[in-house]
Write a protein that holds these residues in place. Structure first.
Motif, mmCIF file in Angstrom:
data_model
loop_
_atom_site.group_PDB
_atom_site.id
_atom_site.type_symbol
_atom_site.label_atom_id
_atom_site.label_comp_id
_atom_site.label_asym_id
_atom_site.label_seq_id
_atom_site.Cartn_x
_atom_site.Cartn_y
_atom_site.Cartn_z
ATOM 1 N N VAL A 17 43.985 22.641 -13.389
ATOM 2 C CA VAL A 17 44.203 23.830 -12.561
ATOM 3 C C VAL A 17 43.844 23.529 -11.116
ATOM 4 C CG1 VAL A 17 43.478 26.223 -12.184
ATOM 5 C CG2 VAL A 17 43.831 25.381 -14.507
ATOM 6 N N ARG A 18 42.726 22.840 -10.912
ATOM 7 C CA ARG A 18 42.332 22.497 -9.542
ATOM 8 C C ARG A 18 43.324 21.535 -8.910
ATOM 9 N NH1 ARG A 18 36.345 21.290 -11.071
ATOM 10 N NH2 ARG A 18 37.285 19.255 -11.090
ATOM 11 N N ALA A 19 43.836 20.592 -9.685
ATOM 12 C CA ALA A 19 44.820 19.657 -9.151
ATOM 13 C C ALA A 19 46.113 20.386 -8.791
ATOM 14 C CB ALA A 19 45.103 18.550 -10.161
ATOM 15 N N ALA A 20 46.529 21.325 -9.634
ATOM 16 C CA ALA A 20 47.736 22.102 -9.337
ATOM 17 C C ALA A 20 47.528 22.955 -8.089
ATOM 18 C CB ALA A 20 48.100 22.978 -10.526
ATOM 19 N N LEU A 21 46.342 23.527 -7.939
ATOM 20 C CA LEU A 21 46.044 24.309 -6.741
ATOM 21 C C LEU A 21 46.057 23.421 -5.500
ATOM 22 C CD1 LEU A 21 45.193 27.016 -5.493
ATOM 23 C CD2 LEU A 21 42.834 26.362 -5.943
ATOM 24 N N GLY A 22 45.502 22.216 -5.619
ATOM 25 C CA GLY A 22 45.513 21.277 -4.492
ATOM 26 C C GLY A 22 46.925 20.885 -4.094
ATOM 27 N N LEU A 23 47.766 20.624 -5.088
ATOM 28 C CA LEU A 23 49.164 20.301 -4.787
ATOM 29 C C LEU A 23 49.879 21.485 -4.156
ATOM 30 C CD1 LEU A 23 50.214 18.254 -7.930
ATOM 31 C CD2 LEU A 23 49.999 17.430 -5.586
ATOM 32 N N GLY A 24 49.570 22.680 -4.635
ATOM 33 C CA GLY A 24 50.162 23.877 -4.047
ATOM 34 C C GLY A 24 49.742 24.073 -2.593
ATOM 35 N N LEU A 25 48.465 23.842 -2.302
ATOM 36 C CA LEU A 25 47.995 23.964 -0.921
ATOM 37 C C LEU A 25 48.653 22.927 -0.018
ATOM 38 C CD1 LEU A 25 44.192 24.666 -1.415
ATOM 39 C CD2 LEU A 25 45.929 26.251 -0.615
ATOM 40 N N LEU A 26 48.802 21.710 -0.537
ATOM 41 C CA LEU A 26 49.495 20.687 0.244
ATOM 42 C C LEU A 26 50.944 21.084 0.507
ATOM 43 C CD1 LEU A 26 48.202 17.353 -1.294
ATOM 44 C CD2 LEU A 26 47.881 18.146 1.044
ATOM 45 N N ALA A 27 51.593 21.633 -0.502
ATOM 46 C CA ALA A 27 52.993 22.037 -0.340
ATOM 47 C C ALA A 27 53.131 23.173 0.664
ATOM 48 C CB ALA A 27 53.568 22.457 -1.691
ATOM 49 N N GLY A 30 52.321 21.846 4.232
ATOM 50 C CA GLY A 30 53.434 21.049 4.748
ATOM 51 C C GLY A 30 54.647 21.902 5.075
ATOM 52 N N TRP A 31 54.925 22.887 4.217
ATOM 53 C CA TRP A 31 56.050 23.789 4.479
ATOM 54 C C TRP A 31 55.813 24.584 5.749
ATOM 55 C CZ3 TRP A 31 55.936 29.165 4.539
ATOM 56 C CH2 TRP A 31 57.172 29.776 4.679
ATOM 57 N N LEU A 32 54.599 25.100 5.909
ATOM 58 C CA LEU A 32 54.283 25.886 7.105
ATOM 59 C C LEU A 32 54.385 25.033 8.361
ATOM 60 C CD1 LEU A 32 53.302 28.607 8.192
ATOM 61 C CD2 LEU A 32 50.982 27.790 7.878
ATOM 62 N N LEU A 33 53.881 23.828 8.301
ATOM 63 C CA LEU A 33 53.963 22.940 9.461
ATOM 64 C C LEU A 33 55.413 22.585 9.764
ATOM 65 C CD1 LEU A 33 52.261 21.401 11.521
ATOM 66 C CD2 LEU A 33 52.257 19.477 9.951
ATOM 67 N N ASN A 34 56.214 22.400 8.732
ATOM 68 C CA ASN A 34 57.610 22.031 8.927
ATOM 69 C C ASN A 34 58.448 23.202 9.436
ATOM 70 O OD1 ASN A 34 59.785 20.256 8.857
ATOM 71 N ND2 ASN A 34 60.394 20.958 6.838
ATOM 72 N N THR A 35 58.177 24.403 8.971
ATOM 73 C CA THR A 35 58.995 25.545 9.389
ATOM 74 C C THR A 35 58.611 26.063 10.767
ATOM 75 O OG1 THR A 35 57.537 27.055 8.203
ATOM 76 C CG2 THR A 35 59.518 26.309 7.065
ATOM 77 N N LEU A 58 45.101 24.133 5.403
ATOM 78 C CA LEU A 58 45.706 24.081 4.072
ATOM 79 C C LEU A 58 45.881 22.641 3.600
ATOM 80 C CD1 LEU A 58 48.398 26.887 4.363
ATOM 81 C CD2 LEU A 58 46.353 26.914 2.943
ATOM 82 N N LEU A 59 46.324 21.775 4.488
ATOM 83 C CA LEU A 59 46.519 20.370 4.123
ATOM 84 C C LEU A 59 45.199 19.695 3.779
ATOM 85 C CD1 LEU A 59 49.233 19.373 6.733
ATOM 86 C CD2 LEU A 59 49.543 19.581 4.275
ATOM 87 N N VAL A 60 44.175 19.942 4.566
ATOM 88 C CA VAL A 60 42.870 19.319 4.316
ATOM 89 C C VAL A 60 42.256 19.857 3.024
ATOM 90 C CG1 VAL A 60 40.496 19.173 5.172
ATOM 91 C CG2 VAL A 60 42.401 18.725 6.705
ATOM 92 N N CYS A 61 42.330 21.166 2.807
ATOM 93 C CA CYS A 61 41.772 21.738 1.576
ATOM 94 C C CYS A 61 42.498 21.202 0.341
ATOM 95 C CB CYS A 61 41.856 23.256 1.610
ATOM 96 S SG CYS A 61 40.710 24.011 2.767
ATOM 97 N N GLY A 62 43.817 21.097 0.415
ATOM 98 C CA GLY A 62 44.569 20.548 -0.708
ATOM 99 C C GLY A 62 44.212 19.109 -0.975
ATOM 100 N N LEU A 63 44.048 18.331 0.075
ATOM 101 C CA LEU A 63 43.692 16.928 -0.086
ATOM 102 C C LEU A 63 42.292 16.766 -0.673
ATOM 103 C CD1 LEU A 63 44.833 14.111 0.436
ATOM 104 C CD2 LEU A 63 43.723 14.166 2.658
ATOM 105 N N VAL A 64 41.359 17.595 -0.230
ATOM 106 C CA VAL A 64 39.998 17.535 -0.758
ATOM 107 C C VAL A 64 39.985 17.919 -2.237
ATOM 108 C CG1 VAL A 64 37.735 18.661 -0.636
ATOM 109 C CG2 VAL A 64 38.830 17.852 1.436
ATOM 110 N N LEU A 65 40.728 18.959 -2.599
ATOM 111 C CA LEU A 65 40.797 19.362 -4.003
ATOM 112 C C LEU A 65 41.362 18.246 -4.873
ATOM 113 C CD1 LEU A 65 41.931 23.072 -4.217
ATOM 114 C CD2 LEU A 65 40.217 21.978 -5.607
#
Length: 90
Positions: A17-27, A30-35, A58-65
């Motif tokens: 669950v934590r890994a999925a949350l981390g991937l979601g935060l990264l996504a 990245g989407w927010l930065l790209n848009t 969001l990117l840093v929190c996802g990476l840390v998770l």
């Protein structure tokens, strides 16, 4: 063979669950930065700073998770704090 419905199953991996949350935060980061693309369309400095800050957070929190999940699964340097990746079948 297949498992029967009445058989006891182990609980799922809690790091999933934590890994999925981390991937979601990264996504989302990245989407927010790209848009928002602050480098292509100039805007108010406060708005640009807010976009960069939220995306970066969001990117840093996802990476840390994700890093913590990998460390939990593969075990840390301390033998007392090893994760589930060191389980051996008995």
């Amino acid at each position: 063979m297949g498992t029967q419905p009445h058989e006891h199953h182990e609980a799922g991996d809690p790091t999933a669950v934590r890994a999925a949350l981390g991937l979601g935060l990264l996504a989302v980061g990245g989407w927010l930065l790209n848009t928002t693309r602050p480098w292509q369309k100039p805007g108010h400095a406060l708005l640009l700073a807010t976009g960069w800050t939220v995306s970066g957070a969001l990117l840093v929190c996802g990476l840390v998770l994700l890093a913590r999940c990998v460390r939990d699964v593969h075990g840390g340097p301390d033998p007392e704090h090893r994760g589930t990746g060191d389980r051996r079948p008995s």
